[in-house]
Motif scaffolding. Structure first.
Motif, PDB file in Angstrom:
ATOM      1  N   MET A 134       0.828  -1.200   0.000  1.00 36.27           N
ATOM      2  CA  MET A 134       0.000   0.000   0.000  1.00 36.27           C
ATOM      3  C   MET A 134       0.866   1.255   0.000  1.00 36.27           C
ATOM      4  O   MET A 134       0.574   2.232  -0.697  1.00 36.27           O
ATOM      5  CB  MET A 134      -0.915  -0.002   1.236  1.00 36.27           C
ATOM      6  N   SER A 138       1.032   4.093  -2.945  1.00 32.75           N
ATOM      7  CA  SER A 138       0.611   5.443  -2.547  1.00 32.75           C
ATOM      8  C   SER A 138       1.722   6.463  -2.781  1.00 32.75           C
ATOM      9  O   SER A 138       1.462   7.591  -3.212  1.00 32.75           O
ATOM     10  CB  SER A 138       0.186   5.449  -1.078  1.00 32.75           C
ATOM     11  N   THR A 165      -7.067   3.904  -5.246  1.00 26.28           N
ATOM     12  CA  THR A 165      -7.518   2.714  -4.510  1.00 26.28           C
ATOM     13  C   THR A 165      -7.604   1.496  -5.420  1.00 26.28           C
ATOM     14  O   THR A 165      -7.391   0.368  -4.967  1.00 26.28           O
ATOM     15  CB  THR A 165      -8.872   2.967  -3.825  1.00 26.28           C
ATOM     16  N   ILE A 168      -4.060   0.231  -5.602  1.00 24.36           N
ATOM     17  CA  ILE A 168      -3.689  -0.471  -4.359  1.00 24.36           C
ATOM     18  C   ILE A 168      -4.314  -1.855  -4.335  1.00 24.36           C
ATOM     19  O   ILE A 168      -3.650  -2.854  -4.021  1.00 24.36           O
ATOM     20  CB  ILE A 168      -4.130   0.347  -3.133  1.00 24.36           C
ATOM     21  N   THR A 172      -2.209  -5.359  -4.259  1.00 26.01           N
ATOM     22  CA  THR A 172      -2.214  -6.184  -3.042  1.00 26.01           C
ATOM     23  C   THR A 172      -2.922  -7.521  -3.236  1.00 26.01           C
ATOM     24  O   THR A 172      -2.433  -8.558  -2.776  1.00 26.01           O
ATOM     25  CB  THR A 172      -2.882  -5.434  -1.879  1.00 26.01           C
ATOM     26  N   GLU A 430      -5.374   1.083   4.565  1.00 22.94           N
ATOM     27  CA  GLU A 430      -5.151   1.683   3.249  1.00 22.94           C
ATOM     28  C   GLU A 430      -5.372   3.189   3.288  1.00 22.94           C
ATOM     29  O   GLU A 430      -4.580   3.975   2.732  1.00 22.94           O
ATOM     30  CB  GLU A 430      -6.097   1.032   2.246  1.00 22.94           C
TER      31      GLU A 430
END
Length: 477
Positions: A134, A138, A165, A168, A172, A430
Motif C-alpha cells: 500500500m 501510494s 484505490t 492499491i 495487493t 489503506e
C-alpha cells in the motif's frame, strides 16, 4: 418520507463547519415525487422524523417498510436474529444483475462458502501484511502530483482517489495482474454505477428482473466488458499456475482459483467474487478518501494537526504497519468523513418470518413477515438522538477515548453482523497510508468550483466530481 431543500456548507451556531447535504424534508411526498426523488438521489428522500425518531413505520409505494435507527434494534436485526433477514427485493434487483453471486449479493450456502473461503485473507493480521505494498503504490501515486502542485493546478480528487484505490487493490490482491488499464477501468466503473447502480422505477414496483429497465440502457455492454476482463484475468493466472506453479503469486486471485471444486466454489462464483472485488472493492474507500480531503480543507486547524502527525511519524521512518495506531488524527478525520458521507449509505433487509423486539422503554416493535427493513447509516450517522451536533464535521469524536464512548451500532461505515464488510481493517489501513503519502508533500484546497453534492449511487458520491487545487507543501524531510 418527505422532500426538503438542499443545504450548502454552513457554520453552525457553535462555529462548526457543516458540509453540504440534503436538508430533512418537511412535507409528505406525492407518489410521483417519491419515484422521481428515488431516481435522482435517494439521500433526498428522508424526512425530519428519520433524523429524530428511533424507528419509523411507513409505506414505500406498495411495500411496508420499517426504518430503524435505534442501535439496540439494529443489533437485533443485523446480529442477534440475523438469520431471519435476507437482502431486500429492491436491493437484489439492483445489485444481482451486476454482481450475481459475489460476496455482496450471494445468499445462503453460496454466501457461506465465499465468506469462509475469503476470511483468512482479510484477518487483521493478514491485512497488516499488505502495508508495504500500500505504501509503495501510494508514494508512487503521490509523486504524480509534483508538476500539478508546483503549478497549483486543479485536479478531480474523486476520480484520482478511485484510480489510487484501484491500483492499491490491484497490487495487493491481484499482484498487479488485472487485465485492464487503470484509468479506463475506473472510468468505466463510474459509468457502470451511473447506469446500473441506481434505482429504476420498475425496481420500486418490484417488477421481475426480465422486465427491461430503460434507465440501464447501455449498462449491459459495460457489464459485459467487465466480465471479459475478469475472464481474461482468470485465464492468464490459470496459465501461469499450469506453466510455473512455483512462480505464480500466492495472492487473493490464486487463492480463489484454488478453491474451485465440488467442496469449494464454482467457476461462476469465483468470477462473481473477482468482479465484486476489482469492480466495487476499491469504490467505497475511494469515495471516503475524497470526502476526507474535502472536509479537512474546510477545517485547516485539524489538517495542520494531521500534517504535523504525518511529518513526525514519517520523519522517524516508521513501519507503515503501525501507522493506523500512530496517526490518530489522520484516522479520526477519515472515520468522521465516513460518518458524514458513509460509503454505503443504506443496508436493506427483509423479514423472512415475523419477529419482534422490546425496547428498553418497554415499547415493543412488531415486524411482520415480508416487511422491508432499512438500516441507513446516512440518517443514523446524522441522528439527533445519538450525536452531538450531528451535521458538523468534528473529527475529535473518533480520537482515542472519545471513540470508545460510541455505541457499537450507532456508527456503521462497514455494516455489522455476519455480513459486516470483510475488508474493514484493510480499508482503514489503506486510507491512513494513502492520506499520509498524499499529505506529506501536497495540500488540497477548495476552489470556486468546489461545490460537492452527495448523491447515492450504491456509494455516496460527490455529484460531478470533486475539483480541488493541489499545491506543494513545505514539510520536514
Amino acid at each position: 418520507m418527505h422532500t426538503g431543500s438542499a443545504t450548502k456548507p454552513i457554520v453552525s451556531a457553535s462555529g462548526r463547519f457543516e458540509p453540504p447535504a440534503p436538508a430533512p424534508g418537511t412535507r409528505p411526498l406525492r407518489r410521483l415525487e417519491l419515484i422521481r426523488t428515488a431516481l435522482r438521489n435517494p439521500l433526498e428522500l428522508w424526512s425530519e422524523d428519520a433524523y429524530r425518531l428511533p424507528w419509523i413505520e411507513t409505506m414505500f409505494l406498495t411495500q411496508r417498510t420499517l426504518i430503524i435507527n435505534d442501535p439496540g434494534l439494529i443489533r437485533h436485526v443485523l446480529v442477534e436474529n440475523a438469520g431471519n433477514y435476507e437482502m431486500s427485493a429492491v436491493r437484489r434487483l439492483i445489485l444481482r444483475p451486476i454482481l450475481r453471486d459475489g460476496l455482496l449479493t450471494a445468499e445462503g450456502p453460496a454466501w457461506k462458502r465465499s465468506r469462509k473461503a475469503m476470511a483468512p485473507v482479510f484477518t487483521p493480521r493478514h491485512a497488516r501484511g499488505f502495508a508495504r505494498q500500500m505504501l509503495a503504490v501510494s508514494q508512487a501515486f503521490a509523486a504524480r502530483y509534483e508538476q500539478a502542485s508546483a503549478a497549483g493546478e486543479t485536479v478531480d480528487i474523486a476520480g484520482d482517489m478511485a484510480d489510487l484505490t484501484y491500483e492499491i487493490l490491484a497490487e495487493t490482491l491481484f499482484s498487479g495482474e488485472i487485465a485492464a488499464d487503470t484509468k479506463a477501468f475506473t472510468d468505466n466503473v463510474e459509468r457502470l454505477l451511473h447506469r446500473m447502480g441506481r434505482v429504476d422505477p420498475f425496481d420500486l414496483l418490484l417488477a421481475p428482473p426480465w422486465v427491461p429497465r430503460l434507465t440501464r440502457i447501455g449498462g449491459g455492454r459495460l457489464l459485459a466488458s467487465f466480465r471479459a476482463i475478469v475472464a481474461e484475468t482468470m485465464a492468464r493466472r490459470r496459465r501461469q499456475i499450469a506453466d510455473s506453479p512455483a512462480e505464480a503469486p500466492q495472492d487473493f486471485l490464486t487463492l480463489l482459483l484454488g478453491l474451485e471444486g465440488p467442496d469449494g466454489l464454482t467457476a461462476d462464483e469465483i468470477a462473481d467474487n473477482i468482479l465484486t472485488f476489482i469492480g466495487a472493492g476499491h469504490e467505497t474507500t475511494a469515495r471516503a478518501l475524497a470526502w476526507t480531503l474535502y472536509l479537512i480543507a474546510r477545517l485547516p486547524d485539524w489538517r495542520a494537526r494531521m500534517e504535523e502527525e504525518i511529518d513526525h511519524v514519517l520523519g522517524e521512518g516508521g513501519d507503515p504497519v503501525d501507522w493506523l495506531e500512530r496517526m490518530p488524527h489522520v484516522r479520526a478525520a477519515f472515520e468522521e468523513a465516513m460518518r458524514l458521507y458513509p460509503p454505503a449509505p443504506s443496508i436493506n433487509r427483509a423479514a423472512i418470518e415475523a419477529d419482534s423486539w422490546a425496547a428498553p422503554s418497554g415499547e415493543r416493535v412488531v415486524i411482520d413477515k415480508g416487511v422491508s427493513i432499512l438500516v441507513m447509516p446516512w440518517t443514523l450517522h446524522r441522528h439527533e438522538l445519538y450525536w452531538e451536533e450531528p451535521r458538523a464535521f468534528r473529527p475529535e469524536r473518533f480520537m482515542p477515548g472519545a471513540r470508545d464512548s460510541l455505541h457499537r451500532f450507532q456508527y456503521l461505515p462497514f455494516g455489522a453482523g455476519p455480513r459486516t464488510c470483510i475488508g474493514a481493517t484493510f480499508a482503514l489501513q489503506e486510507a491512513v497510508i494513502a492520506l499520509a503519502c498524499l499529505m506529506r508533500h501536497h495540500r488540497f484546497d477548495i476552489t470556486p468550483q468546489t461545490r460537492p453534492w452527495p448523491v447515492q449511487r450504491l456509494t455516496t458520491q460527490p455529484q460531478g466530481g470533486l475539483p480541488m487545487r493541489v499545491t506543494r507543501r513545505l514539510s520536514p524531510g
